[in-house]
Enzyme design. Structure first.
Site, short mmCIF file in Angstrom:
data_model
loop_
_atom_site.label_atom_id
_atom_site.label_comp_id
_atom_site.label_asym_id
_atom_site.label_seq_id
_atom_site.Cartn_x
_atom_site.Cartn_y
_atom_site.Cartn_z
N ALA A 1 -28.96 -2.98 -22.88
CA ALA A 1 -29.37 -2.11 -21.78
C ALA A 1 -30.88 -2.16 -21.60
O ALA A 1 -31.64 -2.33 -22.57
CB ALA A 1 -28.93 -0.67 -22.06
N GLY B 1 -34.71 -0.93 -21.14
CA GLY B 1 -35.44 0.18 -21.76
C GLY B 1 -35.92 -0.19 -23.16
O GLY B 1 -35.64 -1.27 -23.68
N ILE B 2 -36.66 0.72 -23.75
CA ILE B 2 -37.21 0.51 -25.09
C ILE B 2 -36.09 0.63 -26.11
O ILE B 2 -35.27 1.55 -26.05
CB ILE B 2 -38.32 1.55 -25.38
N GLY C 1 -33.99 1.69 -29.16
CA GLY C 1 -33.99 2.91 -29.95
C GLY C 1 -34.03 2.62 -31.44
O GLY C 1 -33.64 1.53 -31.88
N LYS D 1 -23.05 3.06 -26.79
CA LYS D 1 -24.05 3.36 -27.83
C LYS D 1 -23.39 3.27 -29.21
O LYS D 1 -22.36 3.90 -29.45
CB LYS D 1 -24.63 4.76 -27.61
N ASP E 1 -23.07 14.34 -21.21
CA ASP E 1 -21.84 14.38 -22.01
C ASP E 1 -21.58 13.00 -22.58
O ASP E 1 -21.82 11.98 -21.92
CB ASP E 1 -20.68 14.81 -21.12
#
EC number: 2.7.11.5
Length: 574
Positions: A316, A318-319, A321, A337, A372
């Site tokens: 995905a 973005g930075i 995690g 995730k 959610d």
């Protein structure tokens, strides 16, 4: 051959267990009306938690009752094939047959520990196609539109009754009448063929919604009356909503589940889907509290999308995690995730802690600000659709959570969440100054509303927030959250010694809000903007006051529609 008497007995036991579960679910849901009338807002939170937990309890009870029969037939493939057929026959005319299928899947999943997803023994695909409208008359009221607008409203409120007085009934009737006349011309009003309202009242938080539609020859409009109670438990109409956009936000994925009592959930969802065609059916089931069936409906939708697309799963945007590995299918609206095997050095937490934090959010009032998430085990992806970069990264960071077969990637434990644009990417790419300021303002509001819902977000870096298509900022990184009373908000010690913080006593639960301005957002203009709009976030006094409000039992109601939609209450309109 399987013993047919035994097959039928076990199928019947599973159906009885489902019916017992649905009665329990309905009993908690029906209590929403009394809780609303009496202003029992703490009881609202407790009921919401109870309803989320009851499914697993019902499932455990069902499996325990079947245990001895399960052990006898566990390795008998023909028995399980016959059991599914017998169960399908039992629920053929069941008013909640789709939910009953999901309950059956849960039982079989428990038996085989979710090791196999096989349509021969489970309802991976539904046993029959739902025909929307066949039970429509059982879920809606139709109101006469040949009378005046005022008379129509009188009919509606004679149908939906509450055991409390109106704050000012005449005022509210005048406002509703005036609001509809302002939104529809005389010719449009004259063309209205029907007003259809769902029989079930939708309760959530401190609000109740009457939801329906206005039917005209060439179009339909949502028709939603939002009701609240005042401090003395008197009823008042807060808004009349007639835009799909507003209705869609009310059913947003970052809000708690509605309490909506019905014996025909699929018909009710079908009606809502007609009002909100951009919402997926699984999203609507989830919004009604049927989150387990929502997961089933999601998986069916996902399989259909896979069959109709050819893009590859990839990391995905973005930075990266420190705790979660996040990937997506670009053509599909969710992210996947997985908890990493090892966390970054700054993360002094365990895998169990992360799982517990996600459960905490599930059980909390998400107030429209926390996404959610839905938990899956042994989730299967076609290996041919997994990009090499993603596969390599999964093997490096999440090896214990994945398994490879000749043609599948099996993810042993997974969270699925609605896809949003990471806030840090939005702030990098957006050029409109007003949209940037609105996003920063909403970021501060988001943090404040989460805190008032008794959640300290912990890691408030802007990369841990997303922004929706509607410009709403949502928090989605939960590994460092905690309840508000679990943190001690302090002022930074003042000292001439540059190394003083290394020697002063700092407890693990100490938080220094004055430091927030340095890490929530990175660029100086955004820091200045956040400080100007929400400077109180950077003071311990703000957090201490919020702690006290929460400790005093204050329950805050954050209205999901814009303030501009609300009727004023402090004077009578002419």
């Amino acid at each position: 051959m399987a013993d047919q008497a035994q097959v039928k007995k076990m199928a019947y036991q599973i159906m009885i267990s489902f019916d017992k579960n649905y009665r329990w679910f309905s009993r908690v849901t029906r209590g929403a009306k009394e809780r609303f009338e009496k202003g029992q807002w703490q009881h609202v939170l407790a009921a919401s938690k109870e309803r989320i937990t009851l499914y697993e309890q019902s499932l455990a009870d069902a499996v325990a009752e079947l245990y001895e029969q399960i052990m006898v037939h566990r390795n008998d493939a023909d028995f399980w094939h016959q059991l599914k057929k017998a169960y399908a026959a039992l629920i053929e005319n069941h008013p909640q047959y789709e939910l009953a299928e999901t309950f059956y899947n849960s039982v079989i999943g428990k038996v085989f520990r979710h090791k196999s997803i096989n349509n021969d023994v489970m309802f991976v695909l539904s046993s029959r196609c739902f025909l929307a409208g066949q039970d429509r008359h059982k879920v809606i009221h139709s109101f006469d539109t040949t009378t005046t607008v005022r008379e129509m409203y009188e009919s509606i409120f004679s149908c939906y009754r509450f055991k409390i007085d109106f704050e000012d009934r005449e005022r509210d009737m005048q406002r509703l009448d005036k609001a509809l006349r302002q939104r529809l011309s005389n010719s449009a009003l004259a063309s209205v063929a029907a007003v259809e309202m769902l029989k079930s009242v939708f309760y959530r938080g401190q609000a109740a919604y009457l939801i329906g539609r206005i039917c005209m020859p060439t179009r339909t409009l949502p028709f939603v009356i939002a009701l609240h109670t005042n401090d003395t438990h008197q009823l008042f109409v807060d808004a009349l909503l007639t835009q799909r956009h507003d209705l869609s936000i009310i059913f947003g994925f970052a809000r708690s589940y509605f309490m909506t009592d019905t014996q025909y959930p699929s018909e009710l969802v079908a009606f809502l889907h007609e009002l909100m065609p951009n919402k997926k059916v699984f999203e609507l089931f989830i919004a009604l509290g049927h989150y387990k069936h929502g997961k089933t409906a999601f998986y069916r939708n996902f399989l259909t999308h896979l069959a109709q697309s050819d893009d590859m799963f990839e990391v995905a945007p973005g930075i990266r995690g420190l705790v979660m590995m996040v990937f997506h299918l670009p053509s599909y609206g969710v992210v996947f995730k997985i908890i990493k095997d090892e966390f970054g050095e700054s993360k002094k937490i365990t895998r169990e802690h992360v799982v517990d934090r996600y459960k905490l959010v599930k059980m909390s009032d998400r107030v429209g600000r926390m996404a959610d998430t839905h938990e899956y085990v042994n989730f299967r992806l076609p290996l041919a659709r997994v990009g090499s970069e993603l596969l390599n990264e999964l093997q490096e960071t999440c090896a214990s959570s994945i398994e490879l077969t000749a043609d599948e990637l099996i993810i042993k434990h997974l969270y699925i969440e609605r896809k949003m644009t990471p806030l840090n990417i939005f702030l990098q790419q957006e050029t409109d100054p007003q949209k940037l300021q609105d996003a920063i303002d909403d970021l501060g509001t988001c943090i404040k509303q989460i805190a008032l819902a008794n959640i300290f977000p912990g890691d408030m870096l802007h990369k841990n927030f997303g922004i929706t298509r509607n410009g709403r900022v949502i928090f989605y990184d939960y590994d460092e959250i905690c309840l508000m009373h679990e943190r001690h908000f302090r002022r930074l010690p003042v000292s001439d010694d540059p190394y003083a913080l290394d020697t002063l006593s700092v407890a693990p639960n100490d938080v220094f809000p004055e430091q927030f301005e340095h890490f929530i957002v990175g660029k100086r203009p955004f820091k200045a903007m956040l400080k100007a709009l929400h400077g109180d976030l950077m003071t311990p006094e703000y957090w201490q006051r919020t702690q006290q409000k929460v400790a005093n039992g204050a329950i805050h109601n954050f209205t999901p529609y814009p303030r501009s939609r609300r009727f004023p209450r402090h004077h009578r309109e002419d």
